[in-house]
Design an enzyme around this catalytic site. Structure first.
Site, PDB file in Angstrom:
ATOM      1  N   SER A  36      18.948  55.035  49.779  1.00  0.00           N
ATOM      2  CA  SER A  36      20.097  55.882  50.084  1.00  0.00           C
ATOM      3  C   SER A  36      20.328  56.849  48.935  1.00  0.00           C
ATOM      4  O   SER A  36      20.650  56.441  47.815  1.00  0.00           O
ATOM      5  CB  SER A  36      21.365  55.046  50.305  1.00  0.00           C
ATOM      6  N   ASP A  45      18.436  62.191  58.143  1.00  0.00           N
ATOM      7  CA  ASP A  45      19.466  62.936  58.869  1.00  0.00           C
ATOM      8  C   ASP A  45      18.916  63.674  60.087  1.00  0.00           C
ATOM      9  O   ASP A  45      19.687  64.139  60.935  1.00  0.00           O
ATOM     10  CB  ASP A  45      20.144  63.945  57.945  1.00  0.00           C
TER      11      ASP A  45
END
Length: 742
Positions: A473, A621
């Site tokens: 992340s 994304d």
């Protein structure tokens, strides 16, 4: 809004001034009560109300008006309330709703408790945010409340059926009904209504006493006339309001006079920096809060805009475009520029709501920021230790990136802070950053389940740690590196797979050394940032929608300019190329430490693939729109190792699967991914985007290969990452229209 069965049998309105008369008139016009009875100490106004049809009956006394009423509305001057309550007490029906329309709620509650002994569940204070310079029964206007807000401040033990009926009455008059606590109402109104009126009265009175008073008013500009217009309001009413809301008004006056004295000092000392900081912050704050409807005067719940996309099937994608600036870099440019020594200039800044929320948060902490003006921002950095305590919570809208990065930056500041967001952000997990920050020494409180708001205690000493991220992340990595800038010793983060490295690159651009050792990035605390200039490239995540669109729509040929080609972000290009896309990379170059290029993409026959797991963090994304590419490809596409998708703005795996199912495309959802068999017909239908901007835009792309019209609901958040998406999509060939209200 007439109905066969009115909400109330008998409504008694006590006081037939502008508000009381308008409410009585609106109730009658909209058939909300069988009978409207009025009472007023001015007999001529009472009779005129009957003659004008404002009320059905004129009662000779307050007691007579109240007898038999199932709703009683007090519309009398604030300081007359207690006397009127004494009059109505003997005849008030046991099950009647009692409400008022006064501008202060604490005084009304105090009067009720003094007369009745307690605030019963059927007594619901209210305040319509509407008015006019006109007064008296002749000014009664049944449309006065249409498209205005009414605030109700019910007690904790309010009777829900009573509250629902009162809310329905106001809505029947055209108003939007909000609820908040009594104390909060009075604080908000003191700041947003009472103080401006006080200033207007005072300013007009002061200037009227000047020797040149006639010329002052003769040559006054429109802004002066507009502002001082409110000084024409009823002096007796405002006299009552200020005395009744004394404590809240005094607090906001003290705050205002303190800040005004600072401006006076700045002018006297020729302190241009302070003036520029205050003026630019104020201008931006007004625009920001008007746009984002956050932390604002009259809204305590998040009344979201409702936007729906309607898409006609088919089309080809052509043109030469540049999508908005990279959101990740826009966030970080503001953050690091604010903490740098000197002035940082940013070009290509993304003027979406997420990035603007970050910009506003730094203004709230004392940073002077000019712009944005067509993507240009000038940041007057305050240095690593120059941030000031914000006056209230920092509202970050829908931006999980901003909240997680701010958590790291604020963990070691000397002041307390609170991070809040909209309904979507408030449901997303923040323990993934809060837990390692606590290991560094931060004190952070979260809501249940580790969710926002985040309350960060100031004055904590942080110590560097080594953190092995369980899930790749970039947001967690960046959060800890930013906290590491303030920590004693070294802070290092090891990622299980490569993630975007904008933070590391930009820190280096600001002169702060970041050490890289394989999958580990580390910083040592105690350094400083030096201002620099940044040219934000076009966002590859936004470009992804058009990369897929041009790939799947026959006859397409599109050029995308100045696209960011950071190697930690190009997973979408790598995956599309493996699927057989025709993407040509042109004019590769480096700007500000970031690689950029122009891309030419043409339609191609895509093939399903097993997506390599090492590409997943590089395209995290972009997967929603890649799912659309997979649905249009020949053969099977399999995604694994994408658990991160389940904790984005929505559970993007499940929401995309549900949306595809609504269009007739079957998929198989797995715990960490999805299996999509391409070649199925994409039909028409309605898709719920669940407020996730990337879901909404992905199904807009799907329309290019659909057999029927697609409707996508809950699309307002597209503005958070891609302002102007609808217009750009239309210009390239997507048959899209947006409907809805703000």
């Amino acid at each position: 809004m007439a109905s066969s069965e009115p909400l109330f049998k008998r409504v008694a309105v006590i006081g037939l001034g502008l508000i009381g008369g308008s409410l009585a008139c609106a109730i009658r016009r909209n058939g909300l009560a069988r009978t409207v009875v009025g009472a007023d100490q001015r007999s001529e106004e009472l009779q005129l109300g009957k003659e004008l049809g404002v009320i059905d009956h004129a009662a000779s006394t307050v007691s007579e008006a109240v007898r038999g009423a199932d709703l009683v509305v007090l519309a009398v001057p604030v300081r007359a309330t207690r006397a009127v309550l004494e009059q109505i007490r003997p005849t008030l029906e046991a099950d009647a709703i009692l409400t008022d329309v006064g501008s202060t709620k604490s005084s009304f509650v105090n009067d009720v408790e003094a007369v009745f002994g307690s605030l019963s569940p059927r007594i619901i204070p209210g305040h319509p945010i509407a008015g006019s310079e006109k007064s008296g029964i002749r000014a009664a206007n049944p449309e006065l409340f249409a498209n205005h807000k009414v605030i109700l401040t019910p007690p904790d033990d309010v009777s829900q059926p009573h509250l629902a009926r009162l809310k329905a009455l106001w809505e029947g008059c055209g108003a939007t009904v909000l609820t908040m606590s009594v104390a909060y109402h009075d604080e908000v109104l003191a700041a947003t209504s009472h103080l401006p009126h006080l200033i207007a009265f005072s300013l007009v009175d002061t200037l009227a006493g000047e020797d040149e008073n006639m010329d002052i008013f003769r040559y006054a500009a429109g802004g002066f006339r507009d502002f001082t217009r409110i000084a024409a309001s009823d002096p007796v009413m405002w006299h009552d309001i200020f005395l009744s809301n004394r404590d809240a008004v005094l607090r906001v006056i003290d705050h205002f006079t303190h800040d005004l004295e600072q401006l006076r000092t700045a002018i006297a000392n020729q302190d241009s920096a302070t003036l520029l900081r205050v003026f630019s912050r104020a201008k931006a704050a007004r625009e920001h809060f008007s746009k984002m409807l956050s932390g604002q005067a009259y809204v305590t719940n998040n009344s979201e805009k409702q936007v729906t996309f309607r898409l006609q099937p088919g089309g080809a994608i052509t043109g030469d475009i540049r999508v908005p600036g990279d959101k990740s870099m826009s966030h970080r440019s503001i953050m690091l520029g604010a903490l740098a020594d000197g002035v940082t200039e940013v070009k290509g800044f993304l003027e979406g709501e997420d990035s603007l929320a970050t910009l506003q948060a730094f203004r709230d902490m004392g940073v002077t920021i000019e712009g944005p003006d067509d993507g240009f921002v000038r940041i007057h950095g305050v240095g690593m230790h120059g941030l000031q305590a914000p006056r209230g919570p920092l509202y970050l809208g829908n931006s999980g990136t901003a909240m997680r990065l701010f958590a790291g930056l604020l963990a070691a500041q000397p002041f307390d802070s609170e991070l809040t967001g909209d309904a979507s952000l408030s449901g997303r997990p923040m323990g993934r950053v809060a837990d390692p920050l606590r290991a560094m020494g931060a004190v952070i409180d979260t809501a249940e389940g580790g969710r926002p708001p985040l309350k960060i205690r100031g004055g904590q000493k942080l110590s560097g740690i080594h953190y092995e991220m369980p899930v790749a992340s970039a947001q967690v990595k960046s959060c800890l590196l930013l906290a590491g800038l303030y920590a004693e010793g070294s802070t290092s983060v090891t990622e299980p797979a490569p993630t975007r490295d904008h933070t590391e690159r930009m820190l280096a651009g600001f002169g702060y050394h970041v050490h890289r050792d394989g999958a580990t990035a580390s910083v040592s605390g105690g350094g400083k940032l030096t201002a620099t200039n940044i040219d934000v490239p076009a966002d590859i995540s936004s470009s992804a929608f058009f990369l897929v669109a041009a790939s799947i729509a026959p006859g397409s040929d599109l050029i995308l300019r100045h696209v960011g080609m950071n190697p930690t972000r190009v997973g979408v290009i790598n995956i599309l190329n493996q699927m057989g896309a025709s993407i040509e990379i042109l004019d590769e170059r480096e700007i500000g430490g970031e690689p950029v290029a122009d891309l030419r993409v043409r339609s191609a026959e895509l093939q399903g693939i097993d997506i390599p797991e090492d590409q997943v963090p590089l395209a995290i994304d972009e997967f929603p729109v890649l799912f659309i590419a997979a649905a249009c490809a020949n053969g099977r596409t399999v995604l694994r190792g994408a658990e991160e998708l389940r904790v984005k703005e929505s559970d993007r795996i499940q929401v995309m699967a549900d949306g595809l199912a609504a269009l007739g495309v079957d998929t198989t959802v797995t715990p960490d991914g999805i299996i999509i068999d391409g070649g199925q017909t994409i039909g028409g239908g309605t898709v719920n985007s669940h407020g996730d901007h990337r879901i909404a835009m992905s199904f807009a792309v799907a329309s290019l290969r659909a057999a029927g019209e697609i409707t996508v609901t809950d699309c307002a958040n597209v503005a958070t990452s891609f302002p102007g998406f609808v217009e750009l999509a239309q210009g390239t060939g997507i048959n899209i229209s947006a409907e809805g209200t703000e």
